[in-house]
Enzyme design. Sequence first.
Site, short mmCIF file in Angstrom:
data_model
loop_
_atom_site.label_atom_id
_atom_site.label_comp_id
_atom_site.label_asym_id
_atom_site.label_seq_id
_atom_site.Cartn_x
_atom_site.Cartn_y
_atom_site.Cartn_z
N HIS A 1 1.98 -3.55 -1.96
CA HIS A 1 1.80 -2.18 -2.47
C HIS A 1 0.47 -2.10 -3.19
O HIS A 1 0.04 -3.05 -3.83
CB HIS A 1 2.93 -1.83 -3.46
CG HIS A 1 3.04 -0.36 -3.68
ND1 HIS A 1 2.22 0.32 -4.56
CD2 HIS A 1 3.84 0.57 -3.12
CE1 HIS A 1 2.54 1.60 -4.52
NE2 HIS A 1 3.51 1.78 -3.66
N ASP B 1 9.96 0.95 1.03
CA ASP B 1 10.33 1.10 2.45
C ASP B 1 11.11 -0.08 3.01
O ASP B 1 11.59 -0.02 4.14
CB ASP B 1 9.04 1.31 3.27
CG ASP B 1 8.41 2.63 2.96
OD1 ASP B 1 7.19 2.68 2.72
OD2 ASP B 1 9.15 3.63 2.90
C1 SDX Z 1 4.27 3.44 0.60
O1 SDX Z 1 0.73 4.41 -2.65
C2 SDX Z 1 1.97 4.63 -2.77
O2 SDX Z 1 2.50 4.88 -3.85
C3 SDX Z 1 2.74 4.61 -1.45
C4 SDX Z 1 4.26 4.71 -1.58
C5 SDX Z 1 4.70 6.07 -2.07
O3 SDX Z 1 5.79 6.17 -2.65
O4 SDX Z 1 4.01 7.07 -1.76
O5 SDX Z 1 4.73 3.73 -2.47
C6 SDX Z 1 4.94 4.51 -0.22
O6 SDX Z 1 3.39 3.75 1.36
C7 SDX Z 1 4.69 2.00 0.38
C8 SDX Z 1 3.84 1.01 1.25
C9 SDX Z 1 4.43 0.99 2.66
N1 SDX Z 1 3.55 0.22 3.56
C10 SDX Z 1 3.94 -1.01 4.02
O7 SDX Z 1 4.97 -1.59 3.70
C11 SDX Z 1 2.97 -1.59 5.04
C12 SDX Z 1 2.75 -3.08 4.75
N2 SDX Z 1 1.97 -3.18 3.50
C13 SDX Z 1 0.55 -3.31 3.59
O8 SDX Z 1 -0.06 -2.80 4.71
C14 SDX Z 1 -0.19 -3.20 2.26
O9 SDX Z 1 0.48 -3.97 1.37
C15 SDX Z 1 -0.40 -1.81 1.68
C16 SDX Z 1 -1.06 -0.90 2.66
C17 SDX Z 1 0.88 -1.23 1.24
C18 SDX Z 1 -1.31 -1.97 0.47
O10 SDX Z 1 -2.52 -2.42 0.94
P1 SDX Z 1 -3.76 -2.70 -0.07
O11 SDX Z 1 -3.42 -2.35 -1.46
O12 SDX Z 1 -4.96 -2.06 0.54
O13 SDX Z 1 -3.86 -4.25 -0.07
P2 SDX Z 1 -4.69 -5.08 0.97
O14 SDX Z 1 -4.44 -4.58 2.35
O15 SDX Z 1 -6.09 -5.16 0.46
O16 SDX Z 1 -3.97 -6.52 0.85
C19 SDX Z 1 -4.37 -7.47 -0.14
C20 SDX Z 1 -4.06 -8.83 0.49
C21 SDX Z 1 -4.76 -9.00 1.85
O17 SDX Z 1 -4.90 -10.40 2.06
P3 SDX Z 1 -6.38 -11.08 1.69
O18 SDX Z 1 -7.41 -10.28 2.43
O19 SDX Z 1 -6.50 -10.94 0.17
O20 SDX Z 1 -6.24 -12.51 2.15
O21 SDX Z 1 -2.65 -8.94 0.79
C22 SDX Z 1 -2.44 -9.04 2.19
C23 SDX Z 1 -3.72 -8.54 2.84
O22 SDX Z 1 -3.88 -9.14 4.13
N3 SDX Z 1 -1.30 -8.18 2.52
C24 SDX Z 1 -0.34 -8.49 3.39
C25 SDX Z 1 0.57 -7.42 3.34
N4 SDX Z 1 0.13 -6.51 2.46
C26 SDX Z 1 -1.03 -6.97 1.96
N5 SDX Z 1 -0.17 -9.58 4.19
C27 SDX Z 1 0.95 -9.56 4.98
N6 SDX Z 1 1.87 -8.59 4.98
C28 SDX Z 1 1.71 -7.49 4.19
N7 SDX Z 1 2.59 -6.51 4.19
#
Ligand code: SDX
Length: 428
Positions: free
Chosen positions: A307, A364
Amino acid sequence: MSDIAILEVDGKKYEFPIIRGTEGEVAIDIKKLRGSTEGIITIDPGYKNTGSCQSAITFLDGEKGILRYRGYGLEDLAENSNFLEVAYLVIFGELPTKEQFIKFDNTIKSNSLINEEMKNILDGFPKSAHPMGILSSLTSALTAFNPKSVDVNDEEQMYNAICKTMAKIPVLAAWALKKIKGRSLNYADNSMNYIENIMKMMFAIPTEKYKTNPIVANALDQLLILHVDHEQNCSTSTVRIVGSAHSGLFASISAGVSALWGPLHGGANQAVIEMLESIIKDGGDVEKYILKAKDKNDPFRLMGFGHRVYKNFDPRARIIKKAADELLENLGIDDPVLEIAKHLEEVALKDEYFVKRKLYPNVDFYSGIIYRALGIPTDMFTVMFAIGRLPGWIAQWREMRLNSEPIGRPRQLYIGENQRDFVPVSKR
Ligand code: SDX
């Protein structure tokens, strides 16, 4: 504590005011940055460090896993209130008196009919259409049947527009489901409450009187409360920026529906179930998928994990996980998807990759398991999220307009070609 931030660029110092939120959050007010520094701007892809507004609606603390609507704790509201009452709270700022609630409920009920010509638009969609695309289009189309723009400073006009929106969007959401199932459309039944009507419009068939299961209605009511608002998430920011151009409420919400549809945002609840079902189909090897999620060369992500703000457990995920357990037990459902979800969570939360990046289950991760138990098809999960988030979108749009916030128009840093002369095609 200082109320001034000092920025030094090329030996020159610039001062900017520091502003503090009611929960002690600190922000540097850079409204005058570009003007007072001959053009310096900040860059912040994804706005990870940039506040777009000051808001009194929702407070969340990602480190402590706190979420409050208008100062009331989420757990408190989920335990003691109902979705329509929380919608009123988030939109108008206070819990309604009995009279205020009755007026809100009745005004919504008197606005739930949809112009019959909207069916011509619905008929234009193929059965294969995703219901989020149908919902976004029909929401935008509402403007055609309600063209009069709303004076946001006219309390009565705004109240009626809010009730109209709360009334019509769930009908359109239910129509989207009926469309993809090829079934006849339902209207609301004013003898039912808001949540019962959502289920009735989605599942009633013309040959039988629809009877609500109170266990199902309560589970949905609580689940929708958990989705009502979440400060400046992607879809809410979209609603705000579209509304900042003084586009109407329906048009702004239609844009919010499209933003929510994305699998990185609200579309994740559908993606989680599809992920869990594919893990089961692939033999249930959770460790294999944890490895895939960690592999930078593999596009696979653990959907429902991580998140932007929560670097601790998403408080909503905690409530939903408990509610999913209770609902499946009450309904006598043994869903292998819940077991695999729990196993995946257990393995991930012990894995260094997830622990180091503070990746926890988000809202989610478990919500789809409840929707499945309620008989809601996977394609409709994000539509249910949109119904839950509707009051938050309305509240944030209204706050932005009442605060007369300027049109949203970010700057950029140009990294393209310098000036060059045209080259005729004969010389290219
Ligand atoms: C919602 O914003 C809100 O409030 C949204 C929400 C709401 O109520 O409106 O809460 C609802 O959208 C919840 C999120 C639902 N999405 C998912 O579950 C999709 C999977 N999650 C990711 O795609 C990710 O965690 C995000 C998009 C939610 C957040 O992404 P960020 O903050 O941009 O973080 P990032 O992509 O920069 O990740 C940081 C690190 C990275 O690794 P490094 O580059 O540091 O090595 O964490 C890793 C990412 O690769 N990472 C994951 C991951 N999420 C982040 N690795 C594997 N699986 C994941 N799910």
